[in-house]
Design a protein around this motif. Sequence first.
Motif, PDB file in Angstrom:
ATOM      1  N   ASN A 159       0.859  -1.192   0.000  1.00  0.00           N
ATOM      2  CA  ASN A 159       0.000   0.000   0.000  1.00  0.00           C
ATOM      3  C   ASN A 159       0.893   1.239   0.000  1.00  0.00           C
ATOM      4  N   LYS A 160       1.272   1.686  -1.171  1.00  0.00           N
ATOM      5  CA  LYS A 160       2.195   2.806  -1.320  1.00  0.00           C
ATOM      6  C   LYS A 160       1.612   4.128  -0.817  1.00  0.00           C
ATOM      7  N   PHE A 161       0.289   4.196  -0.694  1.00  0.00           N
ATOM      8  CA  PHE A 161      -0.361   5.450  -0.320  1.00  0.00           C
ATOM      9  C   PHE A 161      -0.656   5.553   1.173  1.00  0.00           C
ATOM     10  N   ILE A 162      -0.194   4.585   1.961  1.00  0.00           N
ATOM     11  CA  ILE A 162      -0.432   4.642   3.396  1.00  0.00           C
ATOM     12  C   ILE A 162       0.339   5.810   4.001  1.00  0.00           C
ATOM     13  N   LEU A 167       1.235   4.186   9.215  1.00  0.00           N
ATOM     14  CA  LEU A 167       2.351   3.239   9.212  1.00  0.00           C
ATOM     15  C   LEU A 167       2.980   3.169  10.606  1.00  0.00           C
ATOM     16  N   PHE A 168       3.105   4.333  11.225  1.00  0.00           N
ATOM     17  CA  PHE A 168       3.645   4.381  12.589  1.00  0.00           C
ATOM     18  C   PHE A 168       2.751   3.617  13.564  1.00  0.00           C
ATOM     19  N   MET A 169       1.450   3.836  13.476  1.00  0.00           N
ATOM     20  CA  MET A 169       0.517   3.161  14.375  1.00  0.00           C
ATOM     21  C   MET A 169       0.505   1.657  14.139  1.00  0.00           C
ATOM     22  N   LEU A 246      10.584   5.022   4.891  1.00  0.00           N
ATOM     23  CA  LEU A 246       9.781   4.477   3.796  1.00  0.00           C
ATOM     24  C   LEU A 246       9.022   5.563   3.044  1.00  0.00           C
ATOM     25  N   ASN A 247       8.786   6.701   3.711  1.00  0.00           N
ATOM     26  CA  ASN A 247       8.031   7.781   3.061  1.00  0.00           C
ATOM     27  C   ASN A 247       8.886   9.000   2.740  1.00  0.00           C
ATOM     28  N   SER A 248      10.200   8.873   2.915  1.00  0.00           N
ATOM     29  CA  SER A 248      11.093   9.992   2.647  1.00  0.00           C
ATOM     30  C   SER A 248      11.486  10.023   1.175  1.00  0.00           C
ATOM     31  N   ASN A 249      11.261  11.135   0.522  1.00  0.00           N
ATOM     32  CA  ASN A 249      11.617  11.278  -0.896  1.00  0.00           C
ATOM     33  C   ASN A 249      13.121  11.147  -1.117  1.00  0.00           C
TER      34      ASN A 249
END
Length: 260
Positions: A159-162, A167-169, A246-249
């Motif tokens: 799920n790339k849009f999470i 994600l933390f939770m 995981l969400n860092s550009n």
Amino acid sequence: MNTALILLIILFLLMFIVGGKLGLRSFFTLIFNFISLILMTILISINFSPIKITLIFCTIISIITLFYINGINKKSLSALISVLIVVVLTLLITYKIGSNAKIQGFGNEHAEDLAFLSLYINIDFSKIIFCEILIGLLGAIIDVSISISSSLYEIHKNNKFISKYNLFMSGMNIGSDILGSMTNTLFFAYIAGFMTLIIYFNELNYSLTSILNSKVFCTEIFQSLCGGIGVILIIPITSFVTSEILNSNFVIKFSRKINL
């Protein structure tokens, strides 16, 4: 044939049969870690700073364990960063408390063993106890950290849009399931080494108060509680670090270049 060698061969065969190539990697990592601990002990014994040497070897062991077994990827990187943060935080939290508790060194129960040994070894035992805590804690937090980061990696992969928050939770929920069993593992690991001394106390008719106030008992309890603190800290830290990576550009672009 030496008993230890026979057990080592049995361990090698079982790890290979059950784990295959990954099992072999784990076995060789175990041997490397064992050699690293011996080298660390030698360096401390020749008057290198115990805390500094322990932190250096904790870093080396973590890098080899995570990257060699799990490969060079974002989940291993997340786990490594989290482990190093927790090692430093645990040391900072427990150092002052442990120093004030005066639990370092030997208790009265060791008097007979020390009678024929030289006491002029020029080693600061107030720092050795924290080295023991960090090394005892390391395996547990590596295990918890890679479990959480691997789970979050799979969630993000599917799920790339999470969002970072979700994600933390997810990491916190996964960690809460691990927490109870891992703290028990640390507790029993420390207390198991204390069982012989409990029998010894019983034979000498020690009172419960004497046992609770003995240095060796307090040391084991202190180590198990510090281990519990580390295991608790690794859960939110790994969840946060992994969700950020995981969400860092920047990390995404960098990982593409080096094929993480």
